[in-house]
Enzyme design. Structure first.
Site, PDB file in Angstrom:
ATOM      1  N   THR A  41       4.633 -13.809  -0.937  1.00 52.95           N
ATOM      2  CA  THR A  41       3.669 -12.646  -0.970  1.00 52.95           C
ATOM      3  C   THR A  41       3.774 -11.740  -2.185  1.00 52.95           C
ATOM      4  O   THR A  41       2.689 -11.411  -2.932  1.00 52.95           O
ATOM      5  CB  THR A  41       3.529 -11.797   0.361  1.00 52.95           C
ATOM      6  OG1 THR A  41       3.455 -12.525   1.302  1.00 52.95           O
ATOM      7  CG2 THR A  41       2.189 -11.118   0.490  1.00 52.95           C
ATOM      8  N   ARG A  45      12.055 -12.756  -2.747  1.00 48.63           N
ATOM      9  CA  ARG A  45      12.748 -11.938  -2.109  1.00 48.63           C
ATOM     10  C   ARG A  45      13.723 -12.534  -1.263  1.00 48.63           C
ATOM     11  O   ARG A  45      13.393 -13.652  -0.412  1.00 48.63           O
ATOM     12  CB  ARG A  45      11.691 -11.347  -1.277  1.00 48.63           C
ATOM     13  CG  ARG A  45      11.875  -9.540  -1.332  1.00 48.63           C
ATOM     14  CD  ARG A  45      10.642  -8.909  -0.457  1.00 48.63           C
ATOM     15  NE  ARG A  45       9.806  -8.570  -1.303  1.00 48.63           N
ATOM     16  CZ  ARG A  45       8.776  -7.850  -0.812  1.00 48.63           C
ATOM     17  NH1 ARG A  45       8.730  -7.555   0.694  1.00 48.63           N
ATOM     18  NH2 ARG A  45       7.867  -7.242  -1.338  1.00 48.63           N
ATOM     19  N   SER A 136      10.846  -4.162  -1.883  1.00 48.49           N
ATOM     20  CA  SER A 136       9.831  -3.379  -1.148  1.00 48.49           C
ATOM     21  C   SER A 136      10.366  -2.376  -0.074  1.00 48.49           C
ATOM     22  O   SER A 136      11.293  -1.828  -0.273  1.00 48.49           O
ATOM     23  CB  SER A 136       8.697  -4.006  -1.012  1.00 48.49           C
ATOM     24  OG  SER A 136       7.765  -3.144  -0.457  1.00 48.49           O
ATOM     25  N   HIS A 137      10.009  -2.587   1.073  1.00 44.02           N
ATOM     26  CA  HIS A 137      10.121  -1.931   2.171  1.00 44.02           C
ATOM     27  C   HIS A 137      11.333  -2.666   3.199  1.00 44.02           C
ATOM     28  O   HIS A 137      11.801  -2.161   4.010  1.00 44.02           O
ATOM     29  CB  HIS A 137       9.038  -1.899   3.318  1.00 44.02           C
ATOM     30  CG  HIS A 137       8.442  -3.201   3.256  1.00 44.02           C
ATOM     31  ND1 HIS A 137       7.755  -3.842   2.466  1.00 44.02           N
ATOM     32  CD2 HIS A 137       8.619  -4.164   4.388  1.00 44.02           C
ATOM     33  CE1 HIS A 137       7.285  -4.995   3.014  1.00 44.02           C
ATOM     34  NE2 HIS A 137       7.818  -5.213   4.062  1.00 44.02           N
ATOM     35  N   ASP A 300       7.484   4.017   0.522  1.00 42.70           N
ATOM     36  CA  ASP A 300       8.683   3.089   0.801  1.00 42.70           C
ATOM     37  C   ASP A 300       9.645   2.775  -0.276  1.00 42.70           C
ATOM     38  O   ASP A 300       9.809   3.505  -1.044  1.00 42.70           O
ATOM     39  CB  ASP A 300       7.896   1.456   1.119  1.00 42.70           C
ATOM     40  CG  ASP A 300       7.402   0.928  -0.044  1.00 42.70           C
ATOM     41  OD1 ASP A 300       7.054   1.694  -1.036  1.00 42.70           O
ATOM     42  OD2 ASP A 300       7.118  -0.253  -0.143  1.00 42.70           O
ATOM     43  N   ASP A 302      10.060   0.840  -3.012  1.00 38.88           N
ATOM     44  CA  ASP A 302       9.562   0.902  -4.426  1.00 38.88           C
ATOM     45  C   ASP A 302       8.267   1.551  -4.642  1.00 38.88           C
ATOM     46  O   ASP A 302       7.724   1.626  -5.859  1.00 38.88           O
ATOM     47  CB  ASP A 302       9.127  -0.634  -4.754  1.00 38.88           C
ATOM     48  CG  ASP A 302       8.150  -1.347  -3.924  1.00 38.88           C
ATOM     49  OD1 ASP A 302       7.834  -1.014  -2.827  1.00 38.88           O
ATOM     50  OD2 ASP A 302       7.423  -2.197  -4.551  1.00 38.88           O
ATOM     51  N   ASP A 304       4.897   1.862  -3.372  1.00 35.68           N
ATOM     52  CA  ASP A 304       3.819   1.705  -3.372  1.00 35.68           C
ATOM     53  C   ASP A 304       3.040   1.749  -2.146  1.00 35.68           C
ATOM     54  O   ASP A 304       1.868   1.456  -1.871  1.00 35.68           O
ATOM     55  CB  ASP A 304       3.668   0.062  -3.834  1.00 35.68           C
ATOM     56  CG  ASP A 304       4.336  -1.086  -3.007  1.00 35.68           C
ATOM     57  OD1 ASP A 304       5.157  -0.634  -2.146  1.00 35.68           O
ATOM     58  OD2 ASP A 304       4.324  -2.216  -3.390  1.00 35.68           O
ATOM     59  N   ARG A 305       3.929   1.925  -0.991  1.00 38.41           N
ATOM     60  CA  ARG A 305       3.180   2.107   0.132  1.00 38.41           C
ATOM     61  C   ARG A 305       3.078   3.493   0.777  1.00 38.41           C
ATOM     62  O   ARG A 305       3.605   4.436   0.064  1.00 38.41           O
ATOM     63  CB  ARG A 305       3.947   1.524   1.425  1.00 38.41           C
ATOM     64  CG  ARG A 305       4.240  -0.060   1.276  1.00 38.41           C
ATOM     65  CD  ARG A 305       4.891  -0.607   2.496  1.00 38.41           C
ATOM     66  NE  ARG A 305       4.599  -2.265   2.348  1.00 38.41           N
ATOM     67  CZ  ARG A 305       4.816  -2.844   3.178  1.00 38.41           C
ATOM     68  NH1 ARG A 305       5.045  -2.578   4.491  1.00 38.41           N
ATOM     69  NH2 ARG A 305       4.608  -4.209   3.313  1.00 38.41           N
ATOM     70  N   THR A 367      -4.249 -11.593   2.075  1.00 38.82           N
ATOM     71  CA  THR A 367      -3.119 -10.639   2.217  1.00 38.82           C
ATOM     72  C   THR A 367      -2.303 -10.682   0.950  1.00 38.82           C
ATOM     73  O   THR A 367      -2.241 -11.729   0.364  1.00 38.82           O
ATOM     74  CB  THR A 367      -2.049 -11.231   3.479  1.00 38.82           C
ATOM     75  OG1 THR A 367      -2.770 -10.550   4.507  1.00 38.82           O
ATOM     76  CG2 THR A 367      -0.818 -10.078   3.255  1.00 38.82           C
ATOM     77  N   GLU A 386      -4.748  -2.440   2.158  1.00 39.91           N
ATOM     78  CA  GLU A 386      -4.129  -3.210   3.163  1.00 39.91           C
ATOM     79  C   GLU A 386      -3.780  -2.326   4.274  1.00 39.91           C
ATOM     80  O   GLU A 386      -3.384  -1.287   4.165  1.00 39.91           O
ATOM     81  CB  GLU A 386      -3.114  -3.987   2.402  1.00 39.91           C
ATOM     82  CG  GLU A 386      -3.351  -5.128   1.625  1.00 39.91           C
ATOM     83  CD  GLU A 386      -2.352  -5.801   1.171  1.00 39.91           C
ATOM     84  OE1 GLU A 386      -2.443  -7.093   1.672  1.00 39.91           O
ATOM     85  OE2 GLU A 386      -1.413  -5.527   0.479  1.00 39.91           O
ATOM     86  N   SER A 388      -1.183  -2.852   5.782  1.00 39.26           N
ATOM     87  CA  SER A 388       0.434  -2.754   5.604  1.00 39.26           C
ATOM     88  C   SER A 388       0.677  -1.489   4.816  1.00 39.26           C
ATOM     89  O   SER A 388       1.743  -1.564   3.946  1.00 39.26           O
ATOM     90  CB  SER A 388       0.774  -4.026   5.220  1.00 39.26           C
ATOM     91  OG  SER A 388       0.088  -4.185   3.943  1.00 39.26           O
ATOM     92  N   LYS A 399      -0.693  -1.183  -5.343  1.00 40.08           N
ATOM     93  CA  LYS A 399      -0.804  -0.001  -4.575  1.00 40.08           C
ATOM     94  C   LYS A 399       0.164   0.745  -4.759  1.00 40.08           C
ATOM     95  O   LYS A 399       1.073   0.713  -5.424  1.00 40.08           O
ATOM     96  CB  LYS A 399      -0.546  -0.530  -3.133  1.00 40.08           C
ATOM     97  CG  LYS A 399       0.798  -1.183  -2.722  1.00 40.08           C
ATOM     98  CD  LYS A 399       0.647  -1.722  -1.297  1.00 40.08           C
ATOM     99  CE  LYS A 399       2.059  -2.475  -1.197  1.00 40.08           C
ATOM    100  NZ  LYS A 399       1.637  -3.914  -0.784  1.00 40.08           N
TER     101      LYS A 399
END
Ligand code: G1P
Ligand code: ZN
Length: 566
Positions: A41, A45, A136-137, A300, A302, A304-305, A367, A386, A388, A399
């Site tokens: 996605t 990773r 990311s998270h 988060d 990186d 972006d959340r 997604t 999103e 998420s 984001k």
């Protein structure tokens, strides 16, 4: 597959630079493909141990470069979220960028750049593209995860056409190019040459902070803080610490201590840097405790959340997107009006009703952020989000956690009302979408695929069927045709919609690194304000039962309950 260690082909060439000759030491290293380098996605990773295999990172980076055309002499942006392995990877990528012919690399000081800041820098300096190191998270540290993704010149995640080309290349790769090892100082802002390529070490925060000051009413937010408004921002020991400290505490005069866990650590302090009710426990306890601050937020790994909280109140990301859309008129960067909005398919339809009222287009995409890029580039979408915990706009092509927090601060500075009251007023006007996501993490991959196949087999006979009190209106496996370039993405999740707007969505995660993660998304629309204060899980209880009956979650996974409920 084992990484081979054959080293061959030392090429020495000389180029003229700054009126003197530099000997350029290029090595071409023989390698063999790894079978597992298909980006998910959001990039590639994997566990840190996977990335630690000899040539693993180099193969993927060379596959990126081999899939691009016309980058010779151009600029690349490079940075990461500071997790374990970040700096070593930056060194390797710099040497590979030089050997492959980039003209310049803009790299964040200490190898740091949040994902939205990288997107901002790519756009501002019209770079050819960027490489972001992040998972990311997902947790970090030697036993955690690592990740790498490529963003194109618009600042956004590479579209599937490119990620597939990278994967294809990774399956046939036989060699990569890298310069000799070199002293590379990334701890100060300066320029230096690396075998004919200019490396510019930049302040990771400055360009991003300047963009935020253009979009939001910083004076109004400063006045809000000066009036005694109390906020807690949890940076979760991840990348947003330095960004939040500079913007919130320095530029917006929020009291010191507003930002907590603000020092980035390579293992995120042992935590799981995912801003949700399960993983941002300390912040949630404070926001639901005695003497809670007025506003709470977290971001988060990186950056972006975002998670948005009021005193004793949680704002779902789907509601947050709807709220931002409805209130955009109050924010200088958006007061001219919105072109349109977009949400990912599993995100609740709360924003759809706001878009309808505003008479703007509303898109439902698969997604993943990469699907928003075309719509924004074509000028059809201004805000998107999103479920998420991702919200963003056309100011960048990722984001953006801190951006969402500043947007909320701008709204709070205008309304001068508590978060809970703003959200309740919104529900009273537009109706409420009760919403929850149930995740079953690290389940057996075969069991998860069998479960999804079982659902697919039922799709044709579901429409019209009565399940408990509800009647199925449609059932499908979501497919999307990009309205801008016509590209088609199929198999994006099982949707079961009921008459009246209730919905259940099932999909498997494309970012997990262990077994499979089943995500079940549940949504119920409620127009009656007298019913808006129910508990979310209670309001969704019959949908939860139907989801288990249809999919056989317990039967297939052996799990009694979800691992995470958000
Ligand atoms: C998850 C989220 C998705 C988000 C992605 C990257 O992907 O569900 O919305 O875009 O992380 O942050 P998933 O693991 O579900 O494939
Ligand atoms: Zn992230």
């Amino acid at each position: 597959m084992d990484g081979p260690v054959l080293q061959a082909g030392f090429i020495a060439s000389s180029i003229q630079h700054n009126k003197s000759f530099i000997i350029m030491s290029l090595q071409t290293i023989q390698t063999q493909a790894f079978s597992d380098q298909r980006p998910g996605t959001s990039g590639l990773r994997k566990k840190v141990q996977v990335f630690q295999q000899p040539h693993y990172l180099e193969n993927f980076v060379q596959s990126i470069f081999d899939s691009l055309e016309g980058f010779k002499g151009q600029t690349l942006v490079l940075g990461g979220d500071g997790r374990y392995g970040n700096l070593e990877a930056i060194h390797t990528i710099l040497r590979m960028a030089a050997a492959n012919g980039f003209g310049r690399v803009l790299v964040g000081r200490d190898g740091l750049l949040s994902t939205p800041a990288a997107s901002c820098v790519i756009r501002k300096y019209q770079a050819f593209g960027g490489i972001i190191l992040s998972a990311s998270h997902n947790p970090g540290g030697p036993d955690g995860d690592f990740g790498i993704k490529y963003n194109t010149g618009n600042g956004g995640p590479a579209p599937e056409r490119i990620t597939e080309a990278i994967y294809t290349r990774s399956q046939e790769i036989t060699e990569y190019h890298i310069t000799d090892d070199a002293e590379i100082a990334l701890d100060k802002i300066h320029n230096f040459q690396l075998e004919g390529m200019t490396v510019s070490v930049i302040d990771p925060v400055a360009d991003y902070a300047a963009l935020m000051a253009e979009l939001f009413d910083f004076d109004a937010i400063r006045t809000l803080f000066q009036s005694g408004f109390r906020m807690r921002f949890d940076a979760m020991h991840a990348i947003t610490g330095p960004y939040a400290k500079q913007i919130l505490e320095e530029q917006l005069a929020a009291p010191e201590g507003t930002v907590i866990n603000g020092v980035p650590l390579s293992d995120f302090g042992g935590g799981h840097p995912d801003p949700n009710l399960a993983y941002a426990k300390g912040l949630v306890a404070e926001m639901f405790g005695d003497d809670a601050p007025d506003f709470g937020a977290a971001s988060d790994g990186d950056g972006d959340r975002n998670m948005i909280l009021g005193s004793h109140f949680f704002v779902t990301p789907s509601d947050s997107l709807a709220l931002l859309t409805a209130n955009a008129i109050l924010v200088p960067g958006y007061s001219q009006g919105l072109a349109g909005v977009a949400r990912s398919m599993p995100t609740s339809a709360a924003v759809d009703r706001v878009a309808e009222k505003l008479e703007i287009e509303c898109f439902e995409t698969p997604t993943g952020w990469k699907f928003f890029g075309n719509l924004m580039d074509a000028g059809r979408v201004t805000l998107c989000g999103e479920e998420s915990f991702g919200t963003g706009s056309n100011h960048v092509r990722e984001k953006d956690g801190l951006w969402a927090v500043l947007f909320w601060l701008n709204i709070l500075a205008s309304h001068k009302k508590p978060v809970a009251e703003i959200v309740r007023d919104h529900w009273a006007f537009f109706g409420r979408n009760f919403y929850s996501r149930h995740d079953y993490e690290a389940v057996d991959a075969d069991a998860a695929h069998t479960l999804i196949s079982g659902l697919k087999a039922q799709l044709a006979e579901l429409p019209g069927r009565q399940l408990g009190e509800l009647r199925v209106a449609y059932a499908d496996d979501f497919g999307y045709t990009d309205p801008v370039d016509g590209s088609v993405s199929t198999g994006q999740g099982i949707r079961i919609g009921f008459e009246g707007g209730d919905r259940i969505v099932f999909r498997l995660s494309g970012t997990g690194t262990e077994g499979a993660t089943l995500r079940v998304y549940l949504e119920r629309f409620e127009s009656d304000p007298a019913r808006h204060d129910q508990d979310t899980q209670q309001a969704l209880s019959d949908l939860i039962t139907i989801a288990d009956e249809l999919a056989g979650i317990h039967r297939h996974t052996g799990r009694e309950a979800p691992s995470v409920i958000t």
